[in-house]
Each structure stands twice: as C-alpha cells, then as structure tokens.
Scaffold this motif. Structure first.
Motif, mmCIF file in Angstrom:
data_model
loop_
_atom_site.group_PDB
_atom_site.id
_atom_site.type_symbol
_atom_site.label_atom_id
_atom_site.label_comp_id
_atom_site.label_asym_id
_atom_site.label_seq_id
_atom_site.Cartn_x
_atom_site.Cartn_y
_atom_site.Cartn_z
ATOM 1 N N UNK A 92 -6.007 100.819 4.474
ATOM 2 C CA UNK A 92 -4.598 100.719 4.861
ATOM 3 C C UNK A 92 -3.921 102.082 4.756
ATOM 4 N N UNK A 93 -4.189 102.801 3.680
ATOM 5 C CA UNK A 93 -3.587 104.127 3.504
ATOM 6 C C UNK A 93 -4.058 105.072 4.599
ATOM 7 N N UNK A 94 -5.320 105.003 4.955
ATOM 8 C CA UNK A 94 -5.825 105.856 6.041
ATOM 9 C C UNK A 94 -5.187 105.486 7.381
ATOM 10 N N UNK A 95 -4.898 104.202 7.607
ATOM 11 C CA UNK A 95 -4.210 103.808 8.830
ATOM 12 C C UNK A 95 -2.805 104.411 8.866
ATOM 13 N N UNK A 96 -2.132 104.423 7.708
ATOM 14 C CA UNK A 96 -0.818 105.065 7.628
ATOM 15 C C UNK A 96 -0.925 106.558 7.943
ATOM 16 N N UNK A 97 -1.944 107.196 7.390
ATOM 17 C CA UNK A 97 -2.118 108.637 7.616
ATOM 18 C C UNK A 97 -2.358 108.912 9.096
ATOM 19 N N UNK A 110 -2.515 99.127 14.182
ATOM 20 C CA UNK A 110 -2.301 99.505 12.788
ATOM 21 C C UNK A 110 -1.814 98.322 11.962
ATOM 22 N N UNK A 111 -0.899 97.546 12.521
ATOM 23 C CA UNK A 111 -0.416 96.370 11.797
ATOM 24 C C UNK A 111 -1.510 95.315 11.655
ATOM 25 N N UNK A 114 -3.616 96.445 8.761
ATOM 26 C CA UNK A 114 -2.911 96.219 7.503
ATOM 27 C C UNK A 114 -2.883 94.744 7.129
ATOM 28 N N UNK A 115 -2.686 93.865 8.100
ATOM 29 C CA UNK A 115 -2.644 92.437 7.805
ATOM 30 C C UNK A 115 -4.019 91.891 7.420
ATOM 31 N N UNK A 116 -5.043 92.260 8.161
ATOM 32 C CA UNK A 116 -6.384 91.749 7.856
ATOM 33 C C UNK A 116 -6.878 92.244 6.496
ATOM 34 N N UNK A 117 -6.674 93.511 6.211
ATOM 35 C CA UNK A 117 -7.095 94.005 4.893
ATOM 36 C C UNK A 117 -6.255 93.380 3.793
ATOM 37 N N UNK A 118 -5.004 93.052 4.088
ATOM 38 C CA UNK A 118 -4.170 92.369 3.101
ATOM 39 C C UNK A 118 -4.750 91.027 2.701
ATOM 40 N N UNK A 119 -5.198 90.248 3.686
ATOM 41 C CA UNK A 119 -5.822 88.964 3.372
ATOM 42 C C UNK A 119 -7.126 89.149 2.600
#
Length: 146
Positions: A92-97, A110-111, A114-119
């Motif tokens: 997720x942090x790398x996606x932000x970068x 990107x979202x 973030x959502x899939x890794x969140x689950x």
C-alpha cells in the motif's frame, strides 16, 4: 447504491475482526486491530475532507505510520501475522509512492490495491488472533492437567 453495500460489508467485516481480536487475541493482536481501526477511521475522515479526489498526502502518512506499527509488532512479539501484515501494508505504501511521484497509474487501480490488501491484512489479524486464542486455550488445558 452498490457503493453503500460494499461499504457496509467492509465495515461489518472490519468491526467483526476488531471485536474478535479484542475479545480473543493477545496483546499484539489487540494493538494491531486497534491501530488498523484507528487508521481506518482516520482514512475515512481524511477522504471526506478531500472529497475523494486523488491520493492525499495525509493518507500516505496514515498508511506509513500503520506500516511502522505493524513492523514494531513484528519486531517485538516475534509472531508471523505481523510480518505478513507489514508486507501487505508495504504494498500500500509503495502504491502511494507511485502516485506521489507522478507515475502513470490510474487512481482506480491504486484504490483497488489498497482495498484488496486491506482485506488481506484483516485476514492476517484474524488468523493471528485465532492462533493466539488456541495457544492460550492449550496452555490452560495443560495447566489444569498438571
């Protein structure tokens, strides 16, 4: 309408994970679930303030601090679930970068990341809580039989 259904399912899943971790988990699971819940609420507040446009710097800082918390839990408690959660949070942090450095990536992808890794992080916390609960039960049974 469908966005509301997804949000409700995600919220129920998140709150269920947190309740399970707070009721049955050990110290590291409670810290991880609490940090994840706090980051979730902070992200919702941050997105409401930005009108859901782009990837704000505040979301990056929230995710970066959550990565630090998961890494600290992994370092301190020597369990496997925080290592997996840290690895997923690093994605997720790398996606932000990628978004912050101007790489040609769509915001929807990107979202999705973030959502899939969140689950998956929630699943890591649930699995860690389950194993901590079972280890504690086994120790109690051994203690009673001795």
């Amino acid at each position: 309408m469908l966005n509301i259904v997804y949000a409700i399912i995600g919220a129920v899943f998140m709150v269920g994970m947190a309740l399970f971790a707070f009721l049955k988990g050990g110290r590291s699971e409670r810290i991880g679930a609490g940090a994840y819940l706090f980051a979730w609420f902070a992200t919702i507040v941050m997105q409401e303030g930005s009108g859901f446009r782009g990837v704000p710097l505040g979301l990056f800082l929230i995710d970066l601090s959550l990565l630090g918390i998961f890494a600290a839990i992994a370092w301190r408690h020597r369990q496997s679930w925080p290592v997996w959660a840290s690895g997923l949070q690093l994605i997720v942090v790398m996606a932000h970068i990628m978004a912050l450095t101007g790489q040609a990536v769509s915001a929807s992808s990107l979202y999705t990341i973030m959502n899939l890794t969140g689950y998956l992080i929630i699943v890591c916390i649930i699995v860690g809580t389950f194993y901590a609960w079972q280890e504690r039960r086994a120790a109690e049974l051994i203690g009673r039989n001795s």
